[in-house]
Motif scaffolding. Structure first.
Motif, PDB file in Angstrom:
ATOM      1  N   ILE A   1       1.562  -1.778  -1.638  1.00 48.89           N
ATOM      2  CA  ILE A   1       2.497  -0.861  -2.276  1.00 48.89           C
ATOM      3  C   ILE A   1       1.743  -0.088  -3.360  1.00 48.89           C
ATOM      4  O   ILE A   1       1.121  -0.696  -4.239  1.00 48.89           O
ATOM      5  N   THR A   2       1.795   1.241  -3.300  1.00 54.80           N
ATOM      6  CA  THR A   2       1.072   2.062  -4.275  1.00 54.80           C
ATOM      7  C   THR A   2       1.982   3.145  -4.838  1.00 54.80           C
ATOM      8  O   THR A   2       2.887   3.622  -4.163  1.00 54.80           O
ATOM      9  N   VAL A   3       1.730   3.506  -6.101  1.00 52.86           N
ATOM     10  CA  VAL A   3       2.392   4.662  -6.709  1.00 52.86           C
ATOM     11  C   VAL A   3       1.433   5.830  -6.531  1.00 52.86           C
ATOM     12  O   VAL A   3       0.338   5.841  -7.088  1.00 52.86           O
ATOM     13  N   GLU A   4       1.821   6.820  -5.742  1.00 50.13           N
ATOM     14  CA  GLU A   4       0.889   7.823  -5.242  1.00 50.13           C
ATOM     15  C   GLU A   4       0.657   9.009  -6.164  1.00 50.13           C
ATOM     16  O   GLU A   4      -0.381   9.656  -6.083  1.00 50.13           O
ATOM     17  N   ASP A   5       1.587   9.331  -7.032  1.00 53.88           N
ATOM     18  CA  ASP A   5       1.530  10.632  -7.707  1.00 53.88           C
ATOM     19  C   ASP A   5       1.111  10.560  -9.176  1.00 53.88           C
ATOM     20  O   ASP A   5       1.284  11.513  -9.912  1.00 53.88           O
ATOM     21  N   ILE A   6       0.540   9.466  -9.617  1.00 54.63           N
ATOM     22  CA  ILE A   6       0.081   9.369 -11.008  1.00 54.63           C
ATOM     23  C   ILE A   6      -1.408   9.685 -11.040  1.00 54.63           C
ATOM     24  O   ILE A   6      -2.232   8.931 -10.511  1.00 54.63           O
ATOM     25  N   GLU A   7      -1.719  10.829 -11.638  1.00 61.10           N
ATOM     26  CA  GLU A   7      -3.106  11.291 -11.712  1.00 61.10           C
ATOM     27  C   GLU A   7      -3.692  10.936 -13.071  1.00 61.10           C
ATOM     28  O   GLU A   7      -2.984  10.609 -14.012  1.00 61.10           O
TER      29      GLU A   7
ATOM     30  N   TRP B   1       1.952   0.553   2.868  1.00 61.73           N
ATOM     31  CA  TRP B   1       1.012   0.539   4.000  1.00 61.73           C
ATOM     32  C   TRP B   1       0.866  -0.863   4.555  1.00 61.73           C
ATOM     33  O   TRP B   1       0.840  -1.851   3.812  1.00 61.73           O
ATOM     34  N   HIS B   2       0.765  -0.947   5.878  1.00 53.74           N
ATOM     35  CA  HIS B   2       0.409  -2.186   6.572  1.00 53.74           C
ATOM     36  C   HIS B   2      -0.300  -1.789   7.845  1.00 53.74           C
ATOM     37  O   HIS B   2       0.022  -0.765   8.454  1.00 53.74           O
ATOM     38  N   GLU B   3      -1.268  -2.574   8.250  1.00 49.13           N
ATOM     39  CA  GLU B   3      -2.078  -2.207   9.414  1.00 49.13           C
ATOM     40  C   GLU B   3      -1.268  -2.091  10.702  1.00 49.13           C
ATOM     41  O   GLU B   3      -1.680  -1.370  11.624  1.00 49.13           O
ATOM     42  N   ARG B   4      -0.123  -2.746  10.790  1.00 45.55           N
ATOM     43  CA  ARG B   4       0.631  -2.766  12.049  1.00 45.55           C
ATOM     44  C   ARG B   4       1.893  -1.922  12.053  1.00 45.55           C
ATOM     45  O   ARG B   4       2.584  -1.854  13.066  1.00 45.55           O
ATOM     46  N   PHE B   5       2.206  -1.284  10.926  1.00 44.39           N
ATOM     47  CA  PHE B   5       3.447  -0.527  10.836  1.00 44.39           C
ATOM     48  C   PHE B   5       3.189   0.880  10.331  1.00 44.39           C
ATOM     49  O   PHE B   5       2.211   1.121   9.634  1.00 44.39           O
ATOM     50  N   PRO B   6       4.089   1.808  10.674  1.00 39.02           N
ATOM     51  CA  PRO B   6       3.948   3.168  10.133  1.00 39.02           C
ATOM     52  C   PRO B   6       4.071   3.161   8.608  1.00 39.02           C
ATOM     53  O   PRO B   6       4.797   2.343   8.038  1.00 39.02           O
ATOM     54  N   VAL B   7       3.363   4.075   7.976  1.00 41.50           N
ATOM     55  CA  VAL B   7       3.436   4.203   6.515  1.00 41.50           C
ATOM     56  C   VAL B   7       4.835   4.657   6.116  1.00 41.50           C
ATOM     57  O   VAL B   7       5.435   5.509   6.765  1.00 41.50           O
ATOM     58  N   ARG B   8       5.351   4.063   5.044  1.00 45.40           N
ATOM     59  CA  ARG B   8       6.650   4.459   4.491  1.00 45.40           C
ATOM     60  C   ARG B   8       6.458   4.984   3.088  1.00 45.40           C
ATOM     61  O   ARG B   8       5.695   4.421   2.318  1.00 45.40           O
ATOM     62  N   GLU B   9       7.169   6.061   2.747  1.00 44.93           N
ATOM     63  CA  GLU B   9       7.139   6.585   1.377  1.00 44.93           C
ATOM     64  C   GLU B   9       8.571   6.750   0.888  1.00 44.93           C
ATOM     65  O   GLU B   9       9.474   7.067   1.673  1.00 44.93           O
TER      66      GLU B   9
END
Length: 197
Positions: free
Chosen positions: A44-50, A170-178
């Motif tokens: 689990i990642t927070v994507e938009d913090i630069e 993210w998980h290697e076996r499943f589609p990415v969810r956002e």
């Protein structure tokens, strides 16, 4: 002069305290339909913090035991050094052809170690060209706001700046969810994700 310095110090301390308080926690759980017993290795990642975040001083470790990588999935912040000890009684040769980090550590035996720094965000697949069944993943992220689930699927990310953020799973076996979430200035926001095929 001394009184003015004291006043500036108190103002600075108050601003730091205010900034520290404007951060919340993201916590939640991964759910799956059906009898799935192990929900580990979701990232689990927070994507938009630069920003510019100092790299961790402590190295991460992926060992080689029983002809397997341990752990199978490792999530790290960009700039982290990763150590690759070999605890197997046979030699290994770890390599990656991933765009985020291409490398070949060469053949090395039990009791020895190689290390490499991962400086670009992205997904790095690990393989061994001696043992084709060996595979693992390093998820390199751009900020320190990430977590990896345990077997029960739970996760927690502390100290996330308040505001609207994009959370990625993210998980290697499943589609990415956002998902877009609102992190409070204090306390926590709950994020539960149902993962499907």
């Amino acid at each position: 002069m001394r009184a003015r310095q004291k006043t500036l110090f108190l103002v600075a301390a108050a601003l730091l305290a205010e900034g520290a308080a404007v951060a919340g926690t993201i916590e939640g759980r991964i759910y799956r339909n059906g009898p799935i017993l192990d929900l580990s290795n979701f990232v689990i990642t927070v994507e938009d913090i630069e920003g510019v975040f100092p790299a961790p001083q402590k190295a991460a470790v992926i060992d080689q035991k029983g002809l397997r990588f341990a752990p199978h999935v490792l999530v790290i912040q960009a700039g982290t050094m990763v150590e690759f000890p070999n605890s197997d009684p046979v030699s290994h040769n770890i390599f990656s052809i991933s765009e985020a980090k291409r490398f070949n550590l060469g053949l090395y035996s039990r009791g020895t170690m190689r290390r490499i720094r991962f400086d670009r965000p992205g997904l790095v697949g690990l393989l061994c060209n001696v043992h084709m069944e060996m595979a693992a993943y390093i998820v390199v992220v751009k900020n320190p706001y990430f977590a990896q689930t345990g077997a029960d699927g739970t996760f927690r990310i502390n100290g996330v700046p308040a505001g609207k953020h994009s959370v990625r799973c993210w998980h290697e076996r499943f589609p990415v969810r956002e998902q877009i979430i609102q992190v409070p200035e204090t306390g926590f926001v709950k994020v539960d994700l149902l993962m499907g095929d």
